[in-house]
Design a protein around this motif. Structure first.
Motif, PDB file in Angstrom:
ATOM      1  N   LEU A  88      12.179 -19.334  43.797  1.00 28.78           N
ATOM      2  CA  LEU A  88      12.654 -17.963  43.612  1.00 28.78           C
ATOM      3  C   LEU A  88      14.161 -17.863  43.845  1.00 28.78           C
ATOM      4  O   LEU A  88      14.861 -17.144  43.116  1.00 28.78           O
ATOM      5  N   THR A 134      16.572 -16.645  40.851  1.00 27.11           N
ATOM      6  CA  THR A 134      17.262 -15.353  40.962  1.00 27.11           C
ATOM      7  C   THR A 134      18.722 -15.475  41.379  1.00 27.11           C
ATOM      8  O   THR A 134      19.485 -14.525  41.238  1.00 27.11           O
ATOM      9  N   ALA A 155       1.548  -5.521  44.010  1.00 24.33           N
ATOM     10  CA  ALA A 155       2.847  -5.107  43.473  1.00 24.33           C
ATOM     11  C   ALA A 155       3.444  -3.987  44.318  1.00 24.33           C
ATOM     12  O   ALA A 155       4.644  -4.012  44.660  1.00 24.33           O
ATOM     13  N   GLY A 199       4.686  -5.329  47.606  1.00 25.85           N
ATOM     14  CA  GLY A 199       5.987  -5.963  47.468  1.00 25.85           C
ATOM     15  C   GLY A 199       7.114  -4.944  47.468  1.00 25.85           C
ATOM     16  O   GLY A 199       8.176  -5.160  48.067  1.00 25.85           O
ATOM     17  N   LEU A 222       9.423 -10.283  45.979  1.00 26.48           N
ATOM     18  CA  LEU A 222       8.530 -11.224  45.301  1.00 26.48           C
ATOM     19  C   LEU A 222       7.691 -12.019  46.298  1.00 26.48           C
ATOM     20  O   LEU A 222       6.485 -12.220  46.096  1.00 26.48           O
ATOM     21  N   GLY A 243       4.999  -9.876  47.585  1.00 24.61           N
ATOM     22  CA  GLY A 243       3.944  -9.743  46.590  1.00 24.61           C
ATOM     23  C   GLY A 243       3.015 -10.940  46.578  1.00 24.61           C
ATOM     24  O   GLY A 243       1.787 -10.792  46.495  1.00 24.61           O
TER      25      GLY A 243
END
Length: 218
Positions: free
Chosen positions: A86, A90, A156, A159, A171, A174
Motif C-alpha cells: 500500500l 500510494t 468500507a 475504514g 485501507l 478496511g
C-alpha cells in the motif's frame, strides 16, 4: 409484536442509510452513535443483543487461543506484505501522528490500552461487526451474496472512520475489518471479533511504545 419481514427489511435499509450518513459526516464519535442506533433498533424490534451476534463463544479457551495466534499472524502479514504494498502503491504512509508521544510513555500506554479494549474493540465491533453487518445482510436477503455484501459495506464504512490515519490507514483498517468479520462469522459470535480487535490494537500500541511508529518492512 413481531414486524412483518418486508417491514423489517425496509427498516434495516433505513438504518443502514443512517449509519452511512453518520460515518460519512463523521458525526461526533461515529462508532458510539452507531451503538446508540443499535440500541434503539433492538428496542423497536423487541430483539436481544444475540440477534446482532452476541453469543457465548463455543470452547472459549480454545477459541481465544486460536484468535490470538491468528491475529498475531495477521499483524505480521500486514506489516510484512500489505502495508509495504500500500505504501509503494500510494506513495504515502499511515499517519501515526496521534501516537507521536506514546514512545516510552507508560501513562499514555495504559490509557491507550484501556481505550483499545473498550472504545475500539467493544464499541467498534458492536457497531460494525454486530449492528451494521447484520442490518446490511438483512437488506440484501439470505445466502452468500448477502453475507459478502454485509462484510464489504461494513468494512468500507469502518475504514472511513479512520481517515485521520491517511489513505493507507483507511485501507489497512478496511482489511482489518474484513478479517474481524470473517472471525465473527466463523465463530458465530461478535466476541471473537472483539478479541481479535483488542489483540491487534494491543500489538500495535505496544510496538509504538517500544520503538515508535511502525511502517512497512520494505
Amino acid at each position: 409484536m413481531v414486524l412483518p419481514l418486508n417491514r423489517l427489511r425496509a427498516l434495516a435499509a433505513v438504518e443502514v442509510a443512517l449509519a452511512a450518513v453518520v460515518v460519512l459526516l463523521d458525526l461526533a464519535i461515529p462508532s458510539v452513535v452507531l451503538v446508540v442506533l443499535a440500541a434503539v433498533s433492538l428496542a423497536v424490534r423487541q430483539d436481544r443483543p444475540s440477534s446482532l451476534g452476541f453469543h457465548r463463544l463455543r470452547r472459549p479457551w480454545r477459541t481465544t487461543g486460536v484468535v490470538v495466534v491468528l491475529t498475531v499472524a495477521w499483524t505480521l502479514l500486514e506489516v510484512g506484505l500489505v502495508m509495504p504494498l500500500l505504501e509503494h502503491a500510494t506513495g504515502s504512509q499511515q499517519d501515526m501522528s496521534a501516537f507521536a508521544d506514546l514512545e516510552g510513555d507508560v501513562g499514555m500506554l495504559v490509557v491507550l490500552l484501556v481505550a483499545s479494549w473498550t472504545l475500539a474493540a467493544v464499541v467498534e465491533e458492536t457497531a460494525f461487526r454486530g449492528y451494521l453487518l447484520t442490518r446490511v445482510t438483512e437488506v440484501v436477503g439470505t445466502g452468500t451474496v448477502a453475507v459478502v455484501t454485509g462484510v464489504a459495506v461494513s468494512s468500507a464504512l469502518f475504514g472511513l472512520i479512520h481517515t485521520e490515519q491517511g489513505l493507507v490507514g483507511v485501507l489497512l483498517s478496511g482489511f482489518d475489518a474484513v478479517y474481524f468479520a470473517v472471525l465473527r462469522l466463523r465463530a458465530g459470535s461478535v466476541w471473537a471479533a472483539v478479541l481479535a480487535h483488542g489483540t491487534s490494537n494491543t500489538i500495535g500500541i505496544v510496538a509504538v511504545f517500544l520503538v515508535g511508529p511502525v511502517t512497512g518492512l520494505w
